[in-house]
Design a protein around this motif. Structure first.
Motif: not given
Length: 150
Positions: A63, A86, A89-90, A93, A113-118, A139
């Protein structure tokens, strides 16, 4: 393991980006992605803070952050679905709680994927280079803030 990328790993990162971009964007000619390879390696990666996911000394995903913009998140197609995206991405974040990103609307798997992660869709715009629409997402929640009252 996630760690800061080394300059010597940029070529591996570009190869992952290229393979994942071609696979995820069948509405864009593969030649377009290949034509962007040099800029990715010499312009975009050097201008970002890059993090890699490494297993058995192999880079399997990465990333890239430019302040609060998630400029890139790519996983080797052979290792997608293993949770690497994931984890990356975490990690992003944990560095920047207020993230923004752009993702091609045609890439419904990435949007989900991005929606699932907020992340939520803020805007949609047309990318003249690819001829595709992209969603601008952000986010929705800063974990340090109390929940919003309705």
């Amino acid at each position: 393991m996630i760690r800061k990328a080394k300059d010597a790993e940029h070529e591996q990162m570009v190869s992952i980006w290229l393979a994942a971009s071609i696979e995820a964007h069948d509405g864009v000619e593969p030649g377009f992605w290949r034509s962007q390879r040099r800029d990715m390696k010499e312009k975009y990666l050097p201008s970002a803070e890059n993090w890699v996911y490494v297993r058995d000394q192999a880079v399997l995903g990465f990333c890239s952050l430019q302040q609060n913009v998630l400029a890139a998140l790519f996983v080797d197609p052979a290792h997608q679905g293993e949770g690497i995206g994931s984890l990356l991405l975490e990690h992003a974040k944990s560095i920047e709680s207020r993230l923004e990103l752009s993702v091609y609307s045609m890439n419904v798997r990435a949007v989900a994927f991005y929606e699932r992660h907020g992340f939520g869709v803020m805007d949609e715009r047309f990318d003249d280079m690819t001829g595709q629409w992209e969603k601008v997402m952000h986010l929705d929640h800063d974990p340090t803030e109390p929940p919003r009252q309705a």
